[in-house]
Motif scaffolding. Structure first.
Motif, PDB file in Angstrom:
ATOM      1  N   LYS A  31       4.532   7.444   7.771  1.00 29.32           N
ATOM      2  CA  LYS A  31       3.690   6.441   7.095  1.00 29.32           C
ATOM      3  C   LYS A  31       3.393   5.293   8.048  1.00 29.32           C
ATOM      4  CE  LYS A  31       6.102   6.944   2.661  1.00 29.32           C
ATOM      5  NZ  LYS A  31       7.336   6.366   2.135  1.00 29.32           N
ATOM      6  N   GLY A  32       2.413   4.477   7.667  1.00 31.61           N
ATOM      7  CA  GLY A  32       2.173   3.192   8.312  1.00 31.61           C
ATOM      8  C   GLY A  32       2.085   3.267   9.829  1.00 31.61           C
ATOM      9  N   ILE A  33       2.807   2.353  10.470  1.00 30.19           N
ATOM     10  CA  ILE A  33       2.723   2.205  11.921  1.00 30.19           C
ATOM     11  C   ILE A  33       3.240   3.472  12.629  1.00 30.19           C
ATOM     12  CG2 ILE A  33       3.693   0.915  13.860  1.00 30.19           C
ATOM     13  CD1 ILE A  33       3.657  -1.599  11.985  1.00 30.19           C
ATOM     14  N   ALA A  72       1.523  -9.227  10.333  1.00 23.41           N
ATOM     15  CA  ALA A  72       1.163  -8.417   9.166  1.00 23.41           C
ATOM     16  C   ALA A  72       0.183  -7.292   9.519  1.00 23.41           C
ATOM     17  CB  ALA A  72       0.541  -9.317   8.099  1.00 23.41           C
ATOM     18  N   THR A  73       0.573  -6.083   9.150  1.00 17.22           N
ATOM     19  CA  THR A  73      -0.173  -4.869   9.481  1.00 17.22           C
ATOM     20  C   THR A  73      -0.288  -4.015   8.223  1.00 17.22           C
ATOM     21  OG1 THR A  73       0.913  -4.921  11.650  1.00 17.22           O
ATOM     22  CG2 THR A  73      -0.195  -2.868  11.029  1.00 17.22           C
ATOM     23  N   TRP A  74      -1.470  -3.564   7.882  1.00 20.75           N
ATOM     24  CA  TRP A  74      -1.615  -2.737   6.677  1.00 20.75           C
ATOM     25  C   TRP A  74      -0.711  -1.521   6.773  1.00 20.75           C
ATOM     26  CZ3 TRP A  74      -3.314  -4.795   2.551  1.00 20.75           C
ATOM     27  CH2 TRP A  74      -4.395  -5.678   2.552  1.00 20.75           C
ATOM     28  N   SER A  94       4.057  -0.903   2.946  1.00 25.04           N
ATOM     29  CA  SER A  94       4.700  -2.110   2.408  1.00 25.04           C
ATOM     30  C   SER A  94       3.702  -3.132   1.870  1.00 25.04           C
ATOM     31  CB  SER A  94       5.588  -2.772   3.469  1.00 25.04           C
ATOM     32  OG  SER A  94       5.579  -2.124   4.691  1.00 25.04           O
ATOM     33  N   TRP A  95       2.460  -3.085   2.349  1.00 23.92           N
ATOM     34  CA  TRP A  95       1.465  -4.069   1.932  1.00 23.92           C
ATOM     35  C   TRP A  95       0.481  -3.497   0.899  1.00 23.92           C
ATOM     36  CZ3 TRP A  95       1.613  -9.142   3.361  1.00 23.92           C
ATOM     37  CH2 TRP A  95       2.414  -9.469   4.460  1.00 23.92           C
ATOM     38  N   ALA A  96       0.727  -2.265   0.445  1.00 21.33           N
ATOM     39  CA  ALA A  96      -0.249  -1.584  -0.417  1.00 21.33           C
ATOM     40  C   ALA A  96      -0.629  -2.439  -1.627  1.00 21.33           C
ATOM     41  CB  ALA A  96       0.306  -0.236  -0.852  1.00 21.33           C
TER      42      ALA A  96
END
Ligand code: NAP
Length: 235
Positions: free
Chosen positions: A10-12, A183-185, A188-190
């Motif tokens: 996921k994510g990064i 902050a990176t989409w 966790s930021w959904a």
């Protein structure tokens, strides 16, 4: 080239996996979800059918599982060229109000995970006198911010780990980099997607492209620390 990415589904971590797969790296990925690992492996092999992808379900907060995963990485490939300690968790809170156990939980997931896996894989890199270790820290590794709580403590510690590693490995041909994104989409930021414009946060691909730059310096240079922020600054 062979790369290990923790939390690669996921994510990064997933964006880094996509980038390295596209560039022809063989991969070892872990996360806690077998279903996500299977789907990610399928997607990566579709991106680049010429690579190999090994996956293992691992809870990186558990030392015994991390050590077993280290053995799995070493059995997957004779040589580990790149280790990306990316798996991490963010539980927001203030030190004096957060739930009991928050510090322990984030130290285990965000620090001990990297410590134990790195110790397992470094001898392989030392034997080859080459390698890259990239630790996914955070702007929380050098500053306090509201509701950073124990997450910030764990990320300060990860940066400290990374600095010590850099000093110990500089004469062994192994490069160590601390990446500190703001902050990176991501997963966790959904919940913020409907409150903030897409452009307010960085994209996970921005971090992946940075990792690619880290991996492509000349042999005599290392990017020791990288800070990335949204163009409009911290949230
Ligand atoms: N997004 C940001 O704004 C931001 C900013 C600075 C730093 N970072 C750091 O960047 C890293 C990646 O964050 P992200 O935002 O991309 O997170 P994410 O979207 O939530 O993805 C986290 C990845 O790590 C895995 N993971 C989490 N806990 C794990 C555990 N105990 N054992 C094994 N795998 C685990 C997850 O899979 P499972 O849940 O299936 O295990 C997932 O693949 C973290 O270290 C985070 O602290 C993020």
């Amino acid at each position: 080239m062979n790369a290990v990415i923790t939390g690669g589904t996921k994510g990064i971590g997933r964006a880094i996996a996509d980038k390295l797969a596209t560039e022809g790296y063989n991969l070892v990925l872990c996360s806690r979800s077998e279903a996500d690992l299977a789907a990610t492996k399928q997607a990566l092999l579709t991106l680049n059918p010429s690579i190999s992808v090994a996956t293992a379900p691992v809870d990186m907060s558990q030392k015994a599982e991390v050590l077993t995963f280290g053995d799995f990485c070493l059995s997957a490939y004779d040589r580990i060229d790149v280790l990306i300690n990316n798996a991490g968790t963010f539980i927001p809170g203030e030190l004096c109000a957060e739930a009991d156990g928050a510090l322990e939980s984030m130290i285990e997931t965000n620090l001990y995970s990297a410590y134990h896996l790195t110790r397992k894989l470094v001898p392989n890199m030392v034997a080859h006198q080459s390698g890259y270790i990239i630790n996914m820290a955070s702007i929380a590794s050098f500053m306090a911010y509201p509701n950073g709580g124990s997450y910030s403590i764990s990320k300060f510690a990860l940066r400290g780990f990374s600095k010590v590693l850099r000093a110990e490995l500089m004469d062994k041909g192994i490069k160590v980099t601390t990446v500190m994104p703001g902050a990176t989409w991501s997963h966790s930021w959904a919940g913020m997607k409907d409150q903030l414009p897409e452009s307010r946060l960085m994209q996970a691909t921005d971090i992946a492209d940075t990792i690619w730059s880290v991996l492509n310096l000349s042999a005599s240079a290392v990017m020791e620390e990288v800070v990335l922020r949204p163009q409009l600054g911290d949230l």
